[in-house]
Scaffold this active site. Structure first.
Site, PDB file in Angstrom:
ATOM      1  N   GLY A   1       0.817  -1.220   0.000  1.00 32.02           N
ATOM      2  CA  GLY A   1       0.000   0.000   0.000  1.00 32.02           C
ATOM      3  C   GLY A   1       0.842   1.257   0.000  1.00 32.02           C
ATOM      4  N   ALA A   2       1.952   1.201  -0.736  1.00 34.26           N
ATOM      5  CA  ALA A   2       2.946   2.288  -0.653  1.00 34.26           C
ATOM      6  C   ALA A   2       2.849   3.286  -1.808  1.00 34.26           C
ATOM      7  CB  ALA A   2       4.350   1.699  -0.576  1.00 34.26           C
TER       8      ALA A   2
ATOM      9  N   SER B   1      -3.269   0.756  14.221  1.00 35.27           N
ATOM     10  CA  SER B   1      -3.874   2.042  14.589  1.00 35.27           C
ATOM     11  C   SER B   1      -4.292   2.022  16.054  1.00 35.27           C
ATOM     12  CB  SER B   1      -5.108   2.253  13.709  1.00 35.27           C
ATOM     13  OG  SER B   1      -5.904   3.295  14.222  1.00 35.27           O
TER      14      SER B   1
ATOM     15  N   TYR C   1     -13.221  -1.698  11.359  1.00 30.78           N
ATOM     16  CA  TYR C   1     -11.821  -1.309  11.095  1.00 30.78           C
ATOM     17  C   TYR C   1     -10.991  -1.560  12.355  1.00 30.78           C
ATOM     18  CZ  TYR C   1      -7.814   1.856  10.537  1.00 30.78           C
ATOM     19  OH  TYR C   1      -6.549   2.389  10.484  1.00 30.78           O
TER      20      TYR C   1
ATOM     21  N   ASN D   1       1.599  -2.299   5.327  1.00 28.17           N
ATOM     22  CA  ASN D   1       1.027  -0.959   5.513  1.00 28.17           C
ATOM     23  C   ASN D   1      -0.363  -0.825   4.892  1.00 28.17           C
ATOM     24  OD1 ASN D   1       1.183   2.169   5.747  1.00 28.17           O
ATOM     25  ND2 ASN D   1       0.907   1.780   3.556  1.00 28.17           N
TER      26      ASN D   1
ATOM     27  N   LYS E   1      -7.724  -4.021  12.839  1.00 29.19           N
ATOM     28  CA  LYS E   1      -6.428  -3.530  13.314  1.00 29.19           C
ATOM     29  C   LYS E   1      -6.030  -4.219  14.622  1.00 29.19           C
ATOM     30  CE  LYS E   1      -5.109  -0.570  10.207  1.00 29.19           C
ATOM     31  NZ  LYS E   1      -4.112  -1.055   9.226  1.00 29.19           N
TER      32      LYS E   1
END
Ligand code: NAD
Length: 251
Positions: A13-14, A148, A162, A90, A166
């Site tokens: 996801g960069a 997160s 979400y 990521n 995480k």
């Protein structure tokens, strides 16, 4: 210190946001970086940035939620640069950035649930599966997963699934760290607070005012933490959750 010359890193996801900051930081320390994104064009643009700064990088587009695609992608990285030494999980799909989606659980259609767990838990699991045997055989590896504060606390703002994804990723990484601790492989989580790509709406300005440091986090803040955890110097740091959050959540 924190010299990554000779290391091969894969950052998922960069193509934008925190991921591109992580990729830039790793390349800045000498790593050869495979820049993954679901959207190939984004990965290519991030690679151009890194090359322009004198770093070494290749784009490798795949969907982290699909194990077959991940395995093919990791094989392409090996062809270009050699086996992956540093994996940074990521890629994420909500909880910040342009893709942030707030929805109270009672209003969320059941069909929406799975994607949060797919990308935030199974994404890292697929990528770990694709690289771990090789890392253990070679006796060196660094796995860093971006989570997160939403995975460590409760918030009323509409990010329950979400947060669950995480949180699950943190649990997965802790156990995995113990399984491979004897193989020279460290596994850590970086848990982010509110980052600078959440926009500049009035609501965001209000949130900035509540930050102990008076500012939001930047891709450089995350990149520096990842560089440390990727380094030889961090070989005795494993199974940890490092909060990069300006003091907004104290674990
Ligand atoms: N931005 C924040 O405030 C914040 C806060 C806490 C945690 N995080 C976490 O930090 C990480 C990065 O966040 P960001 O704000 O930079 O995100 P972003 O939405 O700006 O970028 C994420 C990138 O991941 C890619 N991606 C999405 N799904 C993918 C998949 N299945 N396979 C491959 N690539 C995929 C997207 O195309 C995008 O380019 C995420 O894991 C996010 O959950 C962000």
């Amino acid at each position: 210190m924190f010299d990554l010359e000779g290391r091969v890193a894969l950052v998922t996801g960069a193509g934008q946001g925190m991921g591109v900051g992580i990729a830039r930081a790793l390349a800045g320390q000498g790593a050869r970086v495979a820049v993954n994104d679901l959207i190939e064009e984004r990965a290519k643009q991030a690679v151009e940035q890194i090359l322009a700064a004198g770093g070494k990088a290749v784009p490798v587009a795949f969907d982290v939620t699909r194990l077959g695609e991940v395995e093919t992608g990791v094989a392409r990285v090996a062809e270009a640069f050699g086996p992956v030494d540093v994996l940074v999980n990521n890629a994420g799909n909500a909880g910040g950035g342009p893709s942030m989606k707030l929805m109270q659980f009672r209003e969320m259609p059941v069909t929406e649930w799975r994607r949060f767990v797919d990308v935030n838990l199974y994404g890292p699991a697929n990528c770990c599966k694709a690289v771990l045997d090789g890392m253990c055989e070679r006796g060196f590896g660094r796995i860093i997963t971006i989570s997160s504060g939403a995975g460590q606390t409760g918030l009323p703002i509409g990010i329950s699934l979400y947060g669950a994804g995480k949180s699950a990723a943190i649990g997965f990484q802790r156990h995995l760290a113990m399984e491979v601790a004897g193989n020279g492989v460290t596994v850590n989580t970086v848990s982010l607070g509110l980052m600078s790509n959440v926009g500049d709406s009035e609501e965001v300005q209000g949130l900035v005012a509540t930050q102990p440091t008076g500012r939001l986090g930047t891709p450089e803040d995350v990149g520096a933490a990842v560089v440390y955890l990727a380094s030889d110097e961090a070989s005795w740091v494993t199974g940890q959750v490092l909060g990069v959050n300006g003091g907004t959540f104290l674990a």
